[in-house]
Design a protein around this motif. Structure first.
Motif, PDB file in Angstrom:
ATOM      1  N   PRO A  29       0.800  -1.223   0.000  1.00 53.97           N
ATOM      2  CA  PRO A  29       0.000   0.000   0.000  1.00 53.97           C
ATOM      3  C   PRO A  29       0.833   1.274   0.000  1.00 53.97           C
ATOM      4  N   ASP A  30       2.077   1.198   0.515  1.00 51.20           N
ATOM      5  CA  ASP A  30       2.911   2.392   0.578  1.00 51.20           C
ATOM      6  C   ASP A  30       3.332   2.880  -0.810  1.00 51.20           C
ATOM      7  N   VAL A  40     -16.772  -1.587   4.148  1.00 48.44           N
ATOM      8  CA  VAL A  40     -16.050  -2.437   5.093  1.00 48.44           C
ATOM      9  C   VAL A  40     -14.847  -2.971   4.327  1.00 48.44           C
ATOM     10  N   ASP A  41     -13.646  -2.595   4.776  1.00 50.49           N
ATOM     11  CA  ASP A  41     -12.435  -2.937   4.035  1.00 50.49           C
ATOM     12  C   ASP A  41     -11.801  -4.188   4.625  1.00 50.49           C
ATOM     13  N   PHE A  42     -11.732  -5.232   3.798  1.00 53.15           N
ATOM     14  CA  PHE A  42     -11.144  -6.498   4.207  1.00 53.15           C
ATOM     15  C   PHE A  42      -9.761  -6.702   3.593  1.00 53.15           C
ATOM     16  N   GLU A  43      -9.093  -5.624   3.229  1.00 53.69           N
ATOM     17  CA  GLU A  43      -7.728  -5.748   2.743  1.00 53.69           C
ATOM     18  C   GLU A  43      -6.842  -6.322   3.848  1.00 53.69           C
ATOM     19  N   ASN A  44      -5.954  -7.233   3.469  1.00 59.45           N
ATOM     20  CA  ASN A  44      -5.019  -7.807   4.437  1.00 59.45           C
ATOM     21  C   ASN A  44      -3.828  -6.871   4.556  1.00 59.45           C
ATOM     22  N   ALA A  45      -3.998  -5.863   5.416  1.00 59.90           N
ATOM     23  CA  ALA A  45      -2.980  -4.828   5.579  1.00 59.90           C
ATOM     24  C   ALA A  45      -3.124  -4.232   6.977  1.00 59.90           C
ATOM     25  N   LEU A 102      -5.523  -0.400  10.614  1.00 59.33           N
ATOM     26  CA  LEU A 102      -5.711   0.497  11.746  1.00 59.33           C
ATOM     27  C   LEU A 102      -4.803   1.720  11.666  1.00 59.33           C
ATOM     28  N   GLN A 103      -3.667   1.584  10.996  1.00 58.58           N
ATOM     29  CA  GLN A 103      -2.748   2.698  10.821  1.00 58.58           C
ATOM     30  C   GLN A 103      -2.924   3.363   9.457  1.00 58.58           C
ATOM     31  N   LEU A 104      -3.148   2.558   8.434  1.00 65.09           N
ATOM     32  CA  LEU A 104      -3.164   3.090   7.071  1.00 65.09           C
ATOM     33  C   LEU A 104      -4.362   3.987   6.806  1.00 65.09           C
ATOM     34  N   TRP A 105      -5.546   3.594   7.278  1.00 63.12           N
ATOM     35  CA  TRP A 105      -6.729   4.386   6.932  1.00 63.12           C
ATOM     36  C   TRP A 105      -6.770   5.750   7.610  1.00 63.12           C
ATOM     37  N   PRO A 106      -6.450   5.885   8.911  1.00 63.68           N
ATOM     38  CA  PRO A 106      -6.384   7.234   9.472  1.00 63.68           C
ATOM     39  C   PRO A 106      -5.371   8.128   8.748  1.00 63.68           C
ATOM     40  N   GLU A 107      -4.263   7.545   8.301  1.00 61.61           N
ATOM     41  CA  GLU A 107      -3.274   8.318   7.547  1.00 61.61           C
ATOM     42  C   GLU A 107      -3.848   8.776   6.212  1.00 61.61           C
ATOM     43  N   ARG A 108      -4.625   7.924   5.561  1.00 59.49           N
ATOM     44  CA  ARG A 108      -5.254   8.319   4.292  1.00 59.49           C
ATOM     45  C   ARG A 108      -6.227   9.471   4.499  1.00 59.49           C
ATOM     46  N   VAL A 109      -7.001   9.406   5.577  1.00 57.07           N
ATOM     47  CA  VAL A 109      -7.939  10.494   5.851  1.00 57.07           C
ATOM     48  C   VAL A 109      -7.173  11.799   6.049  1.00 57.07           C
ATOM     49  N   ARG A 110      -6.069  11.751   6.762  1.00 57.37           N
ATOM     50  CA  ARG A 110      -5.270  12.962   6.975  1.00 57.37           C
ATOM     51  C   ARG A 110      -4.760  13.536   5.667  1.00 57.37           C
ATOM     52  N   HIS A 111      -4.656  12.688   4.641  1.00 53.56           N
ATOM     53  CA  HIS A 111      -4.191  13.154   3.332  1.00 53.56           C
ATOM     54  C   HIS A 111      -5.350  13.339   2.355  1.00 53.56           C
ATOM     55  N   GLY A 112      -6.546  13.515   2.863  1.00 57.27           N
ATOM     56  CA  GLY A 112      -7.653  13.927   2.011  1.00 57.27           C
ATOM     57  C   GLY A 112      -8.521  12.828   1.450  1.00 57.27           C
ATOM     58  N   VAL A 113      -8.316  11.576   1.880  1.00 61.08           N
ATOM     59  CA  VAL A 113      -9.184  10.486   1.416  1.00 61.08           C
ATOM     60  C   VAL A 113     -10.369  10.433   2.387  1.00 61.08           C
ATOM     61  N   ASP A 114     -11.331  11.331   2.190  1.00 60.33           N
ATOM     62  CA  ASP A 114     -12.362  11.547   3.207  1.00 60.33           C
ATOM     63  C   ASP A 114     -13.782  11.486   2.649  1.00 60.33           C
ATOM     64  N   ALA A 115     -13.973  10.796   1.533  1.00 57.68           N
ATOM     65  CA  ALA A 115     -15.306  10.722   0.927  1.00 57.68           C
ATOM     66  C   ALA A 115     -16.121   9.540   1.444  1.00 57.68           C
ATOM     67  N   ARG A 161     -16.971   6.652   4.877  1.00 52.85           N
ATOM     68  CA  ARG A 161     -16.722   6.031   6.168  1.00 52.85           C
ATOM     69  C   ARG A 161     -16.113   4.654   5.892  1.00 52.85           C
ATOM     70  N   VAL A 162     -15.209   4.226   6.747  1.00 54.23           N
ATOM     71  CA  VAL A 162     -14.537   2.950   6.530  1.00 54.23           C
ATOM     72  C   VAL A 162     -14.509   2.167   7.837  1.00 54.23           C
ATOM     73  N   GLU A 163     -15.045   0.976   7.790  1.00 56.00           N
ATOM     74  CA  GLU A 163     -14.901   0.038   8.895  1.00 56.00           C
ATOM     75  C   GLU A 163     -13.764  -0.895   8.521  1.00 56.00           C
ATOM     76  N   VAL A 164     -12.733  -0.939   9.344  1.00 56.26           N
ATOM     77  CA  VAL A 164     -11.523  -1.690   8.991  1.00 56.26           C
ATOM     78  C   VAL A 164     -11.478  -3.016   9.718  1.00 56.26           C
ATOM     79  N   SER A 165     -10.935  -4.007   9.029  1.00 57.86           N
ATOM     80  CA  SER A 165     -10.812  -5.346   9.601  1.00 57.86           C
ATOM     81  C   SER A 165      -9.378  -5.605  10.026  1.00 57.86           C
ATOM     82  N   VAL A 166      -9.219  -6.658  10.793  1.00 58.85           N
ATOM     83  CA  VAL A 166      -7.890  -7.124  11.170  1.00 58.85           C
ATOM     84  C   VAL A 166      -7.820  -8.612  10.874  1.00 58.85           C
TER      85      VAL A 166
END
Length: 493
Positions: free
Chosen positions: A177-178, A201-206, A209-222, A224-229
């Motif tokens: 993803p990076d 609901v994102d079931f990406e194996n990644a 919990l860290q990647l999505w908040p970082e994306r929101v901070r960079h403008g990916v804000d259209a 809501r995302v429920e993240v899986s582990v």
């Protein structure tokens, strides 16, 4: 949340007569009243005349692999192929003569009904020394050449095919993803918003919990995302103290979701774990009834650890035996959650979804993709395959999704397939498993059957009434606007 006050005038609702005005304030629905042509109240910041367009709850895609959806456009498109020969011709044309280059990655082949077989030798002849990894449309199988095996350290390639666990390990090596820009994620999220989507609901194996908040901070804000582990990150999530439902970002868009475990394979790969054998498998093929990809005692321990830490469970189960085994463990643990896919279910197991308080997260478009494969490999069982109506009648909490990139991230495709069981002009397949439009719409909107005062202003505005639009026309439903917490993420008004 948008702090402003917005008035949507002259709105129609799918189940109500007459026009209404909808007042939004601080990201929530403040009032709904009959439209009388009166002036907006003092303090209203924006007024939008919907001119009779329909307002409905914003839509969710309840099963997405978002990174794979974002990068699908960068891969060689194999979705239109009907044979191994077709694929080899595309591969040969995509590789410059005499070069080794970066790995060539393709996506979308479905080999279950091909007249010929994918082989390593055939792919080697078409690709030379360029590593080639071709991903099946169901994400459970790879077709690889010798150069890819060597370069990526792939093990267990059976004549050029890699299935299940090794397939997933290889995909992780291909999907960092990076290396994908925030702009690419933003464009994909905004494209979803243009189709009325407010959440996934994102079931990406990644490390979601860290990647999505970082994306929101960079403008990916259209969205809501429920993240899986996934299991290999469960201990880390527990150590962080993250519980299902916890908000993970400052904007309130990202929430902690469930533990995701894949228990069996897929229909197209003929690895879905069934009670009965698959007919016509090649001689010597192991697991004639499909296979479980996680031992049941291990699944039980994972789910118990998640339960005890306040984390829900979403368990991939496609074959009827996989569903039975997973239902048994949910019952044993006294745990609610979600079964993802539930594509083939024993008649005696349908009622257990309601009894155990479980949701069935299903992908109706898969029934259209796989109807011929199901007829071939699940003969005599297809009346209980992709059985949305049976699940609904039994009281299961239905959730619709796409499994993107397996199917497009467009909830109108799922809605169309759910209500019509038809596509491309073909006769409906097991039409007794159609569900009413209002059921499909609620299953695409997190159970919201209408727009109510006090709810979050997560809304979609459509040109036509989704409850009366014919199934095939639902696929191209014109969406005029989408609002997320009272903020327009798309507007064509």
């Amino acid at each position: 949340m948008d702090p402003r006050s917005i008035l949507l005038r002259n709105a129609s609702f799918p189940s109500l007569q007459g026009l209404h005005d909808v007042a939004l304030h601080a990201g929530r629905i403040a009032a709904i009243r009959p439209a009388r042509g009166t002036a907006p109240g003092r303090g209203t910041d924006e007024v939008h005349d919907l001119d009779g367009r329909f307002v409905l709850p914003g839509l969710w895609d309840n099963h997405v692999h978002f990174t794979q959806w974002v990068i699908r456009q960068q891969r060689l498109d194999l979705t239109g192929t009907g044979s191994a020969a077709d694929v080899l011709a595309l591969v040969a044309a995509a590789i410059p003569t005499g070069t080794a280059g970066e790995p060539l990655v393709g996506f979308g082949f479905r080999d279950a009904l091909w007249p010929d077989s994918p082989t390593c030798a055939g792919l080697d002849a078409a690709s030379g020394t360029t590593p080639v990894v071709l991903i099946s449309a169901d994400l459970h199988c790879l077709w690889v050449n010798t150069a890819a095996v060597r370069t990526l350290g792939i093990t267990g390639a059976d004549g050029g095919l890699v299935r299940e666990a090794e397939c997933f390990r290889t995909l992780e090596k291909l999907e960092d993803p990076d290396t994908i820009s925030f702009e690419a994620y933003r464009r994909a999220a905004e494209a979803a918003a243009r189709r009325g989507v407010v959440g996934i609901v994102d079931f990406e194996n990644a490390d979601n919990l860290q990647l999505w908040p970082e994306r929101v901070r960079h403008g990916v804000d259209a969205l809501r995302v429920e993240v899986s582990v996934w299991p290999d990150r469960l201990a880390g999530a527990i150590e962080l103290g993250a519980k299902t439902g916890d908000v993970l970002d400052e904007c309130g868009l990202i929430t902690m979701g469930p533990l995701k475990v894949i228990v069996d394979g897929s229909l197209n790969t003929r690895t879905a774990w069934c009670w009965d054998p698959y007919p016509g498998l090649p001689a010597g093929r192991k697991h004639s009834c499909g296979q479980n990809t996680v031992p049941m005692h291990e699944l039980r321990m994972l789910m118990a650890a998640a339960r005890d830490a306040g984390i829900g469970a979403a368990i991939h189960a496609i074959g009827d035996r996989a569903n039975t085994e997973v239902l048994d463990i949910f019952e044993e643990l006294g745990m609610t959650g979600v079964i993802e896919h539930a594509q083939l279910v024993r008649e005696t197991d349908f009622a257990r979804f309601e009894e155990l308080g479980l949701a069935a997260s299903v992908q109706p478009e898969h029934a259209m993709d796989d109807r011929d494969v199901a007829d071939m490999f699940w003969p005599g069982r297809t009346e209980r395959a992709f059985a949305l109506a049976s699940l609904h009648r039994a009281g299961a909490n239905l959730r619709l999704g796409s499994d993107a990139p397996v199917a497009p991230l467009d909830p109108w495709f799922a809605l169309a397939s759910a209500v019509s069981r038809s596509r491309d002009g073909r006769e409906p397949w097991h039409p007794e498993q159609c569900v009413p439009a209002e059921v499909a719409l609620a299953a695409s909107a997190r159970g919201r059957s209408g727009v109510r005062v006090g709810e979050a202003a997560d809304l979609a505005v459509t040109e036509m009434n989704p409850l009366t639009t014919p199934g095939e026309q639902l696929r191209t439903m014109p969406v005029s606007a989408t609002l997320l917490g009272g903020r327009f993420t798309w507007s064509g008004l």
